[in-house]
Scaffold this active site. Structure first.
Site, PDB file in Angstrom:
ATOM      1  N   GLU A   1      18.651 -18.067  -1.916  1.00  0.00           N
ATOM      2  CA  GLU A   1      18.314 -16.781  -2.542  1.00  0.00           C
ATOM      3  C   GLU A   1      18.024 -16.950  -4.029  1.00  0.00           C
ATOM      4  O   GLU A   1      17.093 -16.337  -4.571  1.00  0.00           O
ATOM      5  CB  GLU A   1      19.466 -15.791  -2.335  1.00  0.00           C
ATOM      6  CG  GLU A   1      19.322 -14.466  -3.073  1.00  0.00           C
ATOM      7  CD  GLU A   1      18.072 -13.687  -2.699  1.00  0.00           C
ATOM      8  OE1 GLU A   1      17.741 -12.736  -3.433  1.00  0.00           O
ATOM      9  OE2 GLU A   1      17.406 -14.022  -1.686  1.00  0.00           O
TER      10      GLU A   1
ATOM     11  N   ARG B   1       5.818  -0.707  -4.299  1.00  0.00           N
ATOM     12  CA  ARG B   1       5.446  -1.296  -3.012  1.00  0.00           C
ATOM     13  C   ARG B   1       4.464  -2.449  -3.166  1.00  0.00           C
ATOM     14  O   ARG B   1       4.263  -3.227  -2.233  1.00  0.00           O
ATOM     15  CB  ARG B   1       4.837  -0.216  -2.108  1.00  0.00           C
ATOM     16  CG  ARG B   1       5.798   0.894  -1.759  1.00  0.00           C
ATOM     17  CD  ARG B   1       5.091   2.038  -1.068  1.00  0.00           C
ATOM     18  NE  ARG B   1       4.649   1.676   0.260  1.00  0.00           N
ATOM     19  CZ  ARG B   1       5.376   1.801   1.375  1.00  0.00           C
ATOM     20  NH1 ARG B   1       6.601   2.300   1.295  1.00  0.00           N
ATOM     21  NH2 ARG B   1       4.891   1.470   2.550  1.00  0.00           N
TER      22      ARG B   1
ATOM     23  N   HIS C   1      18.884 -37.619   1.360  1.00  0.00           N
ATOM     24  CA  HIS C   1      18.035 -37.840   2.536  1.00  0.00           C
ATOM     25  C   HIS C   1      16.574 -37.531   2.227  1.00  0.00           C
ATOM     26  O   HIS C   1      15.802 -37.216   3.134  1.00  0.00           O
ATOM     27  CB  HIS C   1      18.528 -36.992   3.705  1.00  0.00           C
ATOM     28  CG  HIS C   1      19.887 -37.386   4.190  1.00  0.00           C
ATOM     29  ND1 HIS C   1      20.096 -38.459   5.023  1.00  0.00           N
ATOM     30  CD2 HIS C   1      21.117 -36.875   3.916  1.00  0.00           C
ATOM     31  CE1 HIS C   1      21.385 -38.574   5.266  1.00  0.00           C
ATOM     32  NE2 HIS C   1      22.035 -37.636   4.606  1.00  0.00           N
TER      33      HIS C   1
ATOM     34  N   GLU D   1       9.721 -16.092  -7.200  1.00  0.00           N
ATOM     35  CA  GLU D   1       8.899 -14.912  -6.959  1.00  0.00           C
ATOM     36  C   GLU D   1       8.575 -14.138  -8.225  1.00  0.00           C
ATOM     37  O   GLU D   1       7.546 -13.456  -8.276  1.00  0.00           O
ATOM     38  CB  GLU D   1       9.544 -13.994  -5.912  1.00  0.00           C
ATOM     39  CG  GLU D   1      10.848 -13.348  -6.299  1.00  0.00           C
ATOM     40  CD  GLU D   1      11.448 -12.533  -5.143  1.00  0.00           C
ATOM     41  OE1 GLU D   1      10.702 -12.134  -4.234  1.00  0.00           O
ATOM     42  OE2 GLU D   1      12.667 -12.302  -5.162  1.00  0.00           O
TER      43      GLU D   1
ATOM     44  N   LYS E   1      14.518 -15.979  -6.014  1.00  0.00           N
ATOM     45  CA  LYS E   1      14.423 -15.068  -7.160  1.00  0.00           C
ATOM     46  C   LYS E   1      13.595 -15.695  -8.280  1.00  0.00           C
ATOM     47  O   LYS E   1      12.754 -15.039  -8.886  1.00  0.00           O
ATOM     48  CB  LYS E   1      15.825 -14.723  -7.699  1.00  0.00           C
ATOM     49  CG  LYS E   1      16.638 -13.799  -6.836  1.00  0.00           C
ATOM     50  CD  LYS E   1      16.205 -12.357  -6.895  1.00  0.00           C
ATOM     51  CE  LYS E   1      15.242 -11.944  -5.836  1.00  0.00           C
ATOM     52  NZ  LYS E   1      15.556 -12.104  -4.457  1.00  0.00           N
TER      53      LYS E   1
ATOM     54  N   ASN F   1      -2.965   2.696   5.430  1.00  0.00           N
ATOM     55  CA  ASN F   1      -2.068   1.555   5.319  1.00  0.00           C
ATOM     56  C   ASN F   1      -2.061   0.841   6.661  1.00  0.00           C
ATOM     57  O   ASN F   1      -2.069   1.488   7.705  1.00  0.00           O
ATOM     58  CB  ASN F   1      -0.635   1.995   5.002  1.00  0.00           C
ATOM     59  CG  ASN F   1      -0.489   2.561   3.620  1.00  0.00           C
ATOM     60  OD1 ASN F   1      -1.397   2.495   2.807  1.00  0.00           O
ATOM     61  ND2 ASN F   1       0.668   3.157   3.346  1.00  0.00           N
ATOM     62  N   GLY F   2      -2.003  -0.469   6.647  1.00  0.00           N
ATOM     63  CA  GLY F   2      -1.948  -1.226   7.879  1.00  0.00           C
ATOM     64  C   GLY F   2      -3.163  -2.114   8.058  1.00  0.00           C
ATOM     65  O   GLY F   2      -3.991  -2.275   7.159  1.00  0.00           O
TER      66      GLY F   2
ATOM     67  N   CYS G   1       0.831  -1.198   0.000  1.00  0.00           N
ATOM     68  CA  CYS G   1       0.000   0.000   0.000  1.00  0.00           C
ATOM     69  C   CYS G   1       0.869   1.254   0.000  1.00  0.00           C
ATOM     70  O   CYS G   1       2.028   1.223   0.372  1.00  0.00           O
ATOM     71  CB  CYS G   1      -0.948   0.041   1.183  1.00  0.00           C
ATOM     72  SG  CYS G   1      -2.060  -1.365   1.325  1.00  0.00           S
TER      73      CYS G   1
ATOM     74  N   TRP H   1      -3.071  -2.773  -1.443  1.00  0.00           N
ATOM     75  CA  TRP H   1      -2.711  -4.190  -1.546  1.00  0.00           C
ATOM     76  C   TRP H   1      -3.677  -4.938  -0.651  1.00  0.00           C
ATOM     77  O   TRP H   1      -3.682  -4.755   0.561  1.00  0.00           O
ATOM     78  CB  TRP H   1      -1.269  -4.392  -1.094  1.00  0.00           C
ATOM     79  CG  TRP H   1      -0.672  -5.716  -1.454  1.00  0.00           C
ATOM     80  CD1 TRP H   1      -0.102  -6.077  -2.630  1.00  0.00           C
ATOM     81  CD2 TRP H   1      -0.544  -6.868  -0.590  1.00  0.00           C
ATOM     82  NE1 TRP H   1       0.368  -7.366  -2.574  1.00  0.00           N
ATOM     83  CE2 TRP H   1       0.106  -7.875  -1.342  1.00  0.00           C
ATOM     84  CE3 TRP H   1      -0.921  -7.138   0.712  1.00  0.00           C
ATOM     85  CZ2 TRP H   1       0.389  -9.133  -0.808  1.00  0.00           C
ATOM     86  CZ3 TRP H   1      -0.647  -8.391   1.245  1.00  0.00           C
ATOM     87  CH2 TRP H   1       0.010  -9.373   0.485  1.00  0.00           C
TER      88      TRP H   1
ATOM     89  N   LYS I   1       6.750  -4.868  -2.259  1.00  0.00           N
ATOM     90  CA  LYS I   1       8.152  -4.565  -1.988  1.00  0.00           C
ATOM     91  C   LYS I   1       8.402  -4.334  -0.505  1.00  0.00           C
ATOM     92  O   LYS I   1       9.328  -4.865   0.080  1.00  0.00           O
ATOM     93  CB  LYS I   1       8.567  -3.318  -2.788  1.00  0.00           C
ATOM     94  CG  LYS I   1      10.023  -2.918  -2.605  1.00  0.00           C
ATOM     95  CD  LYS I   1      10.963  -3.951  -3.180  1.00  0.00           C
ATOM     96  CE  LYS I   1      12.401  -3.476  -3.164  1.00  0.00           C
ATOM     97  NZ  LYS I   1      13.320  -4.523  -3.636  1.00  0.00           N
TER      98      LYS I   1
END
Length: 603
Positions: A480, A27, A503, A487, A484, A100-101, A2, A74, A598
């Protein structure tokens, strides 16, 4: 997650809002809206689902004014829709609110106070604006109604509120969600991120939790929820508009991958003295020297950088170090050592679950450092110390240059701490030279884009899953690298410690399964190579990313030699490009992958 923009006193508030919302697209969002008032009896509300372009296309020439608020949403409460998008309007059509929140007691407040009031959305935000309107109808002025509502809320919020009866005033409040005041000449503004207003002003005022602000075009009045006035100076934010523009690049992610070599140089320049020696705040080093254990707390990509950091601190400073996921640490705090020191890794400096940990450990009296890209951020301001990444704005949701900047910053800090402790390994580790080598090697790898693009096509063009393996720091890189790919290209990708394949995980290997093996550690190179061969023998397509010293004829991508501790700075570059080209070739929006944001400002 947001984004908020608000302004009062600008002749063309509409353009300020729309341009600010564009700057906040990074964001993450699924809908957007603006409310504009010309302070002469005319006002306009426009909301659309989808991209900012949809909103811009819906804003007609008559939507003009000198004050307004805007928002990118969002979805948390309620699906993406115009009804659920912000700004929200009270049922008496007096108040407009952006938020926001997450308000965790919203439903309880609705049931207690709003019986008989028909709600137009599924959001917690609308409940808040309806409460403000209710208390105003009972006789309170706008500020008092807003303050009364704020005192009742549980959870996180950044609010900007407009009262149509007093369109010369913006009401602003914050708790746990980021919000800044922009101070201009003849206008004032509010935004979730300075980036949204940098074309209008470089002067900003930070807000603390549970503060209420009354903005007019000429005045900024900050007070606590108890009504006590607060005085706070403005600070200067230095951002280059060119840094937040794609330029000739198709996506920010590719631009930011290309910027990594220069970020290495920036960090060296920032943290070395005139004689080329590492120079870190002596008070910070003294506090870290007293610690018997370092706790590195982070999330996502930053957590992966923290895993590399724990190896750097243990080798160069001879201090036990552990990397923790903030979302786990916040609710399941481990048994701490007697003299812990906390390092918070965060690109944005606003990550909610990391801040939760910071608040808790501050209450316990433990010292803390935030390593971040944003010096004005909440986590940077609230920790005892801060170390800036100097990476420049990172716009793409998938972090690239912040990851390598965090590792480089940890290396510089570990070197400095080790020297203060007179650790021989630190004295022998020429981090400035190594980061110079890393910069040159990164550039060489970036220039192999065509080769890496071809490998992305060969491995990932049609696959639904993929694996990455390594040992030691190579394992951390595999985590990492897999993040990448998953996502931004939506390929189910997993990173594994190479020795764990037998295993259980090897059962997932089928014909043509893509596997990327990282091989940089001299001690375990032969073992990882053997694991890769076992996978190839079962029909998998194997790509090896190997340092020059460990390379053999069959290896496809060879990276220059560097100290093994810093090999992640190089081996991640091909992995970033593999992910980028896979997403690009599949026709996805590389910078804005679905369902992701983001800056994760809610838990």
């Amino acid at each position: 997650m947001c984004g908020i923009v608000g302004v009062i006193g600008k002749k063309n508030a509409t353009q300020v809002l729309l341009q600010g919302l564009e700057k906040l697209e990074y964001r993450g969002y699924d809908s957007a809206g603006i409310y504009v008032n010309d302070q002469q009896g005319h006002d306009y509300l426009v909301k659309r689902v989808g991209r900012i372009k949809n909103l811009e296309n819906a804003v007609t020439d008559d939507v003009v004014g000198s004050m307004g608020i805007g928002h990118t949403r969002w979805a948390t409460n309620g699906m993406p829709s115009e009804a659920n998008s912000h700004p929200h309007l009270s049922n008496d059509e007096r108040f407009y609110l952006v938020h926001n929140g997450v308000i965790t007691n919203a439903n309880a407040l609705r049931d207690q106070y709003l019986q008989g009031i028909e709600l137009a959305s599924e959001t917690d935000t609308e409940i808040v604006v309806q409460l403000v309107a209710l208390f105003a109808r009972e006789g309170l002025d706008a500020k008092a109604a807003f303050a009364k509502t704020l005192k009742m809320l549980d959870g996180s919020y950044a609010f900007s509120l407009v009262d149509r009866l007093t369109p010369d005033t913006l009401y602003v409040a914050k708790n746990k969600s980021p919000l800044l005041i922009g101070k201009g000449d003849g206008f004032n503004a509010v935004a979730s991120d300075a980036m949204a207003l940098i074309s209008e002003t470089d002067q900003f005022v930070a807000l603390q939790d549970e503060e209420l602000v009354i903005l007019t075009k000429d005045n900024i009045a900050i007070e606590t929820l108890a009504g006590e006035p607060v005085s706070r100076d403005a600070f200067t934010v230095k951002l280059d508009d060119g840094e937040i523009s794609k330029g000739t690049y198709p996506f920010f992610m590719l631009k930011e991958i290309d910027e990594q070599p220069i970020v290495m140089h920036r960090l060296v320049d920032a943290y070395t003295d005139d004689e080329g020696q590492v120079s870190i705040d002596s008070d910070l080093l003294a506090a870290m020297k007293r610690a018997d254990r370092l706790y590195i707390v982070a999330a996502g990509t930053s957590y992966h950088a923290g895993l590399v950091g724990q190896a750097l601190f243990e080798k160069l400073a001879k201090v036990p170090a552990e990397a923790y996921l903030a979302s786990e640490f916040g609710y399941h705090q481990p048994l701490l050592s007697e003299r812990p020191f906390f390092i918070f890794l965060t690109q944005s400096g606003e990550t909610a679950d990391i801040r939760q940990v910071l608040v808790k450990i501050k209450a316990q009296g433990f010292p803390s450092l935030t390593v971040t890209n944003v010096g004005s951020s909440t986590l940077a301001r609230e920790a005892d110390y801060q170390l800036l990444l100097h990476a420049g704005p990172e716009i793409a949701v998938a972090s690239t240059k912040a990851y390598t900047a965090q590792i480089a910053a940890e290396a510089l800090l570990a070197k400095a701490l080790g020297e203060v402790k007179a650790i021989p390994e630190a004295a022998q580790f020429d981090v400035v030279h190594q980061l110079g080598l890393a910069s040159t090697a990164q550039q060489a790898l970036i220039e192999q884009k065509d080769l890496i693009h071809q490998w992305a096509t060969d491995l990932f063009a049609t696959t639904r899953n993929a694996f990455y393996i390594g040992r030691g720091t190579d394992y951390y890189v595999s985590l990492e690298a897999s993040l990448k790919l998953k996502e931004i290209s939506y390929v189910q990708a997993e990173g594994f410690a190479a020795g764990e394949l037998k295993h259980g995980t090897i059962a997932l290997i089928e014909k043509d399964t893509p596997l990327v093996a990282f091989i940089s550690d001299p001690e375990t190179a032969a073992h990882t190579r053997s694991n890769a061969d076992e996978i190839a023998a079962r029909g998998a397509k194997v790509l090896r990313i190997v340092t020059q010293a460990q390379a053999q004829d069959e290896d496809q991508i060879v990276i220059p030699d560097i100290d093994p501790l810093l090999a992640p700075l190089l081996s991640i570059i091909p992995a970033q490009l593999l992910a980028y080209y896979t997403s690009f070739d599949r026709g996805y929006d590389v910078d804005r992958p679905r369902n992701l944001a983001k800056s994760v400002t809610v838990e």
